[in-house]
Design an enzyme around this catalytic site. Structure first.
Site, PDB file in Angstrom:
ATOM      1  N   GLU A   1      66.633  69.780  54.965  1.00 12.08           N
ATOM      2  CA  GLU A   1      65.280  69.363  55.330  1.00 12.08           C
ATOM      3  C   GLU A   1      64.694  70.211  56.455  1.00 12.08           C
ATOM      4  O   GLU A   1      63.563  70.689  56.359  1.00 12.08           O
ATOM      5  CB  GLU A   1      65.296  67.883  55.746  1.00 12.08           C
TER       6      GLU A   1
ATOM      7  N   GLU B   1      61.341  53.235  60.689  1.00 11.80           N
ATOM      8  CA  GLU B   1      60.279  53.908  59.942  1.00 11.80           C
ATOM      9  C   GLU B   1      59.650  52.987  58.892  1.00 11.80           C
ATOM     10  O   GLU B   1      59.627  53.296  57.705  1.00 11.80           O
ATOM     11  CB  GLU B   1      60.824  55.194  59.301  1.00 11.80           C
TER      12      GLU B   1
ATOM     13  N   ASP C   1      67.164  64.169  64.675  1.00 16.34           N
ATOM     14  CA  ASP C   1      67.072  64.160  63.221  1.00 16.34           C
ATOM     15  C   ASP C   1      67.398  65.506  62.598  1.00 16.34           C
ATOM     16  O   ASP C   1      66.492  66.252  62.245  1.00 16.34           O
ATOM     17  CB  ASP C   1      65.653  63.732  62.812  1.00 16.34           C
TER      18      ASP C   1
END
Ligand code: BDP
Length: 674
Positions: free
Chosen positions: A388, A281, A360
């Site tokens: 998240e 990323e 993820d």
């Protein structure tokens, strides 16, 4: 949170503990022992309204506390044998002839023993005949802060950082000290205090500009037996000192890191080491120089090795700039494809940190096939306590059942019984170092975790990491009693809420393991096609015929081949694949019938109607506690549940109408679909 120490009102329990704590002796010259002693003093004062009468001599005391070296002359053969069988951080708490002993193999063991004893007191267990021998199952029990110097927290849902504010390390470190207390009370022994994404200024954490203050933080944690780690920027030599390269095989670069590490250890002699997010990323890494991850990690490992430092190298590596339409670039495959071929090349002080799922932190994912797949490479599993993708501490989602399921997963890597729990404990392959890490969920909110009930996730993470055999229910009960007291009604109701919450969250969000469908960027709330046509590699492939990702060997991405048998077979064959992961592994028509007898489309409707109703049930349960709950916490949770209801409604309506329009298939029960 769970260290609020409500006074014990039951006379019998109070008397019992006061009797045990009549004359206590503890050796006290080491910072860890001093903190442990302090913990006991606080707890006893608050719960028993009693000042401990510290004795000078072991002979005079009726409660003897210390490490086994200090107490060598006073222990019986049986006690010595018990301790010899325990890990360094293990301890015993025993009553022999009316005298109690709390002995750790090390000072850290004493600390954990004291926390255990305090927990017994909070749970009001009978202390008069104790026979406890305990030790952590995992060597590494780590927390990762994703905190930034500007005070923000990446994926933080509980206010701002307790470590940093407006570009500076906080001056008042009281909150950090409290955090150390909380972490040690649940057995955490390592912390990384900055975000894995190391942006410009945080790169300088490993320089004189910040090291003096980081040392202060390290000292706080180390007095609670917690070692401090830093996330580093792989390109530091370029950023900090203008070197022309960060190539891990370049002599100058290596010397630079060698000097840097020497400087860090000058400040912090028990510094834990580095966490590295490289080539992921947009973070720099060895790929830039045509080197691989082993080259990158080993260079750092060599310079840390003389100080017993570690390199924790993250495996969250995939190409985020490339859409995938062919089998080679399925994001789920990436970690295994990158790292498995490197097995055997990493130094002994490198640990690979692998997220629990291949994508993820979704509400439901299969277990990452990389876990256990490398017999000669130390591994840590990574969980995310921060919610998240599981409601962001607005929605209730008790994650212990999810983590327990992951830990119980049998990889069959060395035959039956090769569970993740045994792998990360280092019992399947002979790992020198291994364990569990997780992204923290705390911030500077008054209640630490945004949602009061999200404290249970942090508490449970620590307890599970120490002892993965504890059940989700046991952990919930411990936490509730310590946090809300032991009234039967409160216990039963909050426990019910916690234990049902993961499934409820799953019900109203992305179905059958397909994941995502979240609002891009923020990752809260539904946006079904939000990531569908982007480069991030997180797709559901819904069209008018069906939905799901074909990851089979024959027609799909071949991801299933990364598992050992029989898991490969189970996931690869449509009729074998468990319902809950069906759309992760297969693309099926909407009318495909699940093992539970429902069609996929009907299951989507049913779970989404149900999930919303279940949130209403959670609200009813909570509302029924008003008469026994303090107003502040009652109102706070009530407000979160209301927001959860709004979120669940949005998910229900968007998911149901989206799939109704795509498929044209009506709900069998004719419920209104907006
Ligand atoms: C993802 C987060 C992102 C993190 C990344 C990571 O969305 O903010 O930087 O994981 O783990 O879940 O590095």
């Amino acid at each position: 949170m769970w260290l609020q120490y409500e006074p014990i009102t039951e006379k019998k329990v109070k008397d019992q503990y006061q009797r045990v704590l009549r004359h206590v002796v503890i050796k006290e010259d080491d910072p860890i022992i001093l903190s442990a002693k302090n913990e006991l003093e606080i707890a006893v004062k608050e719960m028993l309204d009693y000042e401990i009468n510290w004795a000078e001599d072991v002979q005079d005391a009726n409660f003897v506390i210390g490490n086994k070296k200090e107490l060598a002359g006073f222990l019986e053969e049986g006690q010595r044998c018990l301790l010899a069988d325990l890990a360094d951080e293990g301890f015993i708490v025993q009553t022999i002839n009316q005298k109690s002993y709390l002995v750790g193999n090390t000072d850290a063991g004493v600390m954990y023993g004291i926390h255990h004893f305090i927990r017994l007191m909070q749970m009001k267990a009978d202390p008069s005949q104790l026979h406890i021998a305990d030790q952590p199952k995992n060597q590494f029990r780590m927390i990762n802060q994703w905190d930034n110097l500007d005070g923000s927290v990446e994926r933080g849902y509980s206010g701002k950082s307790i470590f940093y504010q407006n570009g500076k390390i906080v001056k008042d470190k009281a909150r950090i000290h409290d955090y150390a207390r909380y972490l040690s009370s649940i057995g955490i022994n390592s912390i990384c205090i900055n975000n894995v994404n190391v942006w410009e200024e945080e790169t300088y954490f490993i320089t004189k500009k910040y090291l003096p203050e980081i040392k202060e933080i390290a000292d706080i944690f180390s007095s609670y037996a917690i070692r401090l780690y830093l996330s580093i920027n792989f390109a530091s030599p370029i950023t900090i000192d203008g070197l022309s390269t960060a190539d891990p095989l370049d002599g100058e670069v290596k010397q630079w890191w060698k000097d840097k590490v020497a400087e860090i250890y000058d400040y912090i002699p028990d510094f834990g080491g580095f966490i590295v997010k490289a080539d992921s990323e947009h973070r720099p890494g060895p790929f830039t120089y045509n080197r691989d991850h082993a080259d990158g990690a080993n260079m750092l490992a060599e310079v840390l090795e003389p100080y017993d430092g570690k390199v924790i190298w993250r495996c969250f590596v995939y190409n985020c700039l490339q859409d995938w339409r062919d089998r080679a670039t399925d994001r789920a495959r990436a970690a295994y494809d990158h790292f498995k071929p490197l097995d055997g090349r990493f130094h002994e002080n490198v640990l690979l940190q692998i997220k629990n799922g291949p994508l993820d932190f979704q509400v439901r994912e299969p277990v990452s096939p990389l876990l256990g797949a490398m017999s000669q490479t130390n591994q840590l599993i990574e969980f995310q306590v921060a919610q998240e993708y599981t409601g962001q501490q607005i929605d209730l989602c008790y994650l212990i059942p999810q983590w327990k399921q992951v830990l119980a997963f049998d990889t069959h890597i060395k035959g039956p019984g090769s569970t993740i729990s045994e792998i990360v404990a280092g019992n399947i392959h002979v790992y020198k170092h291994s364990g569990i890490a997780a992204v923290s969920n705390i911030g500077n909110d008054e209640n630490w975790t945004g949602h009061t009930l999200a404290q249970a996730n942090l508490y449970g993470y620590g307890r599970l990491t120490w002892d993965p055999s504890l059940s989700s229910q046991q952990i919930a009960e411990e936490w509730i009693i310590q946090t809300f007291g032991n009234q039967k009604e409160v216990l039963a109701k909050i426990e019910k809420m916690l234990l049902s919450s993961w499934k409820i969250y799953e019900n109203y969000t992305a179905p059958l393991g397909v994941g995502w469908m979240v609002t891009p960027g923020i990752h809260y709330g539904p946006n079904i096609d939000g990531y569908e046509y982007s480069r991030w590699g997180t797709y559901h492939f819904a069209d008018r015929e069906g939905i799901g990702v074909d990851r089979t060997i024959e027609t799909g991405t071949g991801y299933t081949s990364q598992y050992e048998e029989p898991n490969r077979f189970i996931y690869n064959i449509l009729s074998e694949c468990p319902d809950e992961l069906l759309l992760f592994f297969h693309h099926v028509p909407y009318k495909y019938t699940l093992k539970n007898g429902e069609t996929v489309i009907q299951h989507i409707y049913n779970t989404h109607f149900k999930g919303y109703e279940q949130v209403e049930d959670l609200m009813d349960i909570w509302n029924s506690l008003e008469h026994v709950m303090d107003n502040a916490r009652f109102k706070h949770v009530q407000d979160r549940l209301y927001r959860q209801k709004m979120n669940a409604k949005e998910w229900r309506d968007q998911i149901n109408s989206y799939f109704y329009r795509k498929s044209g298939i009506a709900d069998q029960y004719n419920r209104t679909i907006y």
